[in-house]
Design a protein around this motif. Structure first.
Motif, PDB file in Angstrom:
ATOM      1  N   ARG A  41      25.491 -28.446  29.021  1.00 19.40           N
ATOM      2  CA  ARG A  41      26.107 -29.788  28.965  1.00 19.40           C
ATOM      3  C   ARG A  41      27.622 -29.686  29.105  1.00 19.40           C
ATOM      4  NH1 ARG A  41      21.854 -30.445  25.342  1.00 19.40           N
ATOM      5  NH2 ARG A  41      23.113 -29.806  23.541  1.00 19.40           N
ATOM      6  N   SER A  88      11.806 -27.850  28.768  1.00 18.47           N
ATOM      7  CA  SER A  88      12.094 -29.246  29.087  1.00 18.47           C
ATOM      8  C   SER A  88      13.592 -29.529  29.042  1.00 18.47           C
ATOM      9  CB  SER A  88      11.355 -30.181  28.116  1.00 18.47           C
ATOM     10  OG  SER A  88      11.702 -29.889  26.772  1.00 18.47           O
ATOM     11  N   GLU A  89      14.292 -28.952  28.056  1.00 16.98           N
ATOM     12  CA  GLU A  89      15.737 -29.166  27.974  1.00 16.98           C
ATOM     13  C   GLU A  89      16.446 -28.459  29.121  1.00 16.98           C
ATOM     14  OE1 GLU A  89      19.423 -28.878  24.719  1.00 16.98           O
ATOM     15  OE2 GLU A  89      17.615 -27.654  24.453  1.00 16.98           O
ATOM     16  N   LYS A  92      16.201 -30.508  32.207  1.00 18.32           N
ATOM     17  CA  LYS A  92      17.026 -31.703  32.068  1.00 18.32           C
ATOM     18  C   LYS A  92      18.511 -31.402  32.252  1.00 18.32           C
ATOM     19  CE  LYS A  92      18.385 -35.231  28.681  1.00 18.32           C
ATOM     20  NZ  LYS A  92      18.222 -35.698  27.279  1.00 18.32           N
ATOM     21  N   GLU A  93      18.982 -30.302  31.670  1.00 15.61           N
ATOM     22  CA  GLU A  93      20.416 -30.032  31.633  1.00 15.61           C
ATOM     23  C   GLU A  93      20.931 -29.214  32.810  1.00 15.61           C
ATOM     24  OE1 GLU A  93      22.160 -31.594  29.681  1.00 15.61           O
ATOM     25  OE2 GLU A  93      20.826 -32.190  28.058  1.00 15.61           O
ATOM     26  N   GLN A  95      21.955 -28.473  36.283  1.00 16.03           N
ATOM     27  CA  GLN A  95      22.297 -29.300  37.433  1.00 16.03           C
ATOM     28  C   GLN A  95      21.676 -28.733  38.713  1.00 16.03           C
ATOM     29  OE1 GLN A  95      24.490 -32.302  37.169  1.00 16.03           O
ATOM     30  NE2 GLN A  95      23.465 -31.851  35.241  1.00 16.03           N
ATOM     31  N   ALA A 224       8.104 -27.902  37.378  1.00 17.16           N
ATOM     32  CA  ALA A 224       8.952 -29.074  37.175  1.00 17.16           C
ATOM     33  C   ALA A 224       9.233 -29.794  38.480  1.00 17.16           C
ATOM     34  CB  ALA A 224      10.279 -28.652  36.536  1.00 17.16           C
TER      35      ALA A 224
END
Length: 296
Positions: A41, A88-89, A92-93, A95, A224
């Motif tokens: 992040r 999952s994280e 999501k994070e 890029q 994914a």
């Protein structure tokens, strides 16, 4: 990190000639980051250089961040890190750009399935732990005495075959450094065995570890991507579409243009779709870049 493992500063004291800031002698570091998602992040912030630092440290252990003052340089550092994050994280994070700019494929990804619940786990016996500690200390002391380590003649013959297979079996972009990583692991195994040469057994062990890493990559990342690819394929089986039509019809405009371009490029490389040009229906303007499905 660069400051932690810094060289002597270029600026010197005019009176003594000594660097205004002393460098560090021991340039080894092992970092354990239990919240790797926080690093990802942070890397998304404008001006953050986390991704660039990881790439530079991986390549040659050198990194010199550009700063207006207190310039810091770090060369020939030995840096390792172990980050923890859920699949999952991570999806999501991470890029889309980091999947293709060399950041993600410099990291070895290992999926660790949840272990069975053991209410009262047995502690490792001190005598057993002591054996491991002694062997590890001896291996470290041995490694400090080595300047170079080479492949044995038998290992060279095996590596020629393994390197070709690793090049063929790479997993998308995240497996492009399979050969570099496998060879580094084999070298570590040789040093743990206190061997001055990398032997075939070290290469076999390293490739076995990389195989698990490759399977982890497939499990974490390819699964994914399947849903999005399936959505694109389903749409293209109905009719050919331009990029803008795919973005609107399949993703309702909820996908960055660069991420969509990368997704379509991967599907092209895997022979799932192909691109072609279509004349503008008005007869004016540039032709559109379109895609059709190659799957029946």
């Amino acid at each position: 990190l660069a400051d932690w493992l810094r060289d002597d500063s270029e600026e010197t004291n005019p009176d003594t000639g000594e660097p205004t800031r002393q460098g560090v002698d021991d340039k080894r570091a092992m970092i354990v980051e239990e919240e790797f998602g926080a690093c990802l992040r942070a890397s998304q912030r404008t001006g953050n250089t986390f991704s660039a630092a990881v790439r530079r440290f991986y390549d040659d252990g050198s990194y010199s961040p550009i700063t207006k003052s207190n310039k810091t340089a770090c060369t020939s550092a030995d840096l390792s890190f172990c980050g923890h994050i859920t699949p999952s994280e991570l999806i999501k994070e991470l890029q889309a750009n980091d999947m293709f700019n060399g950041f993600a494929n410099r990291i070895m990804w290992f999926y660790l399935p949840p272990s069975d619940i053991v209410p009262i786990p047995n502690a490792l016996a001190p005598s057993t732990l002591g054996v491991f500690v002694v062997e590890l200390v001896q291996a470290i002391q041995f490694a400090h005495q080595q300047n170079d380590i080479h492949l044995s003649e038998d290992a060279k013959k095996l590596w020629e075959l393994v390197a070709i297979e690793l090049g063929k079996a790479r997993t998308e972009k995240l497996g492009e450094r399979a050969r570099q990583n496998a060879l580094r692991i084999a070298t570590i195994y040789a040093l743990l065995d206190r061997s001055t040469e990398v032997q075939p057994s070290h290469i076999k062990a390293a490739t076995a570890l990389w195989d698990y890493c490759s399977q982890s990559i497939a499990y974490i990342f390819e699964d994914a991507q399947d849903n999005r690819e399936l959505d694109v394929l389903a749409a293209l089986k109905r009719t050919d579409m331009s990029i803008s039509e795919i973005r609107l019809s399949v993703f309702s405009q909820n996908i960055p243009s660069g991420e969509l371009a990368n997704l379509l490029k991967r599907m092209e490389e895997r022979k799932l779709i192909e691109r072609f040009t279509r004349k503008n229906i008005t007869g004016k303007g540039k032709p559109s870049t379109c895609f059709r499905s190659l799957k029946p």
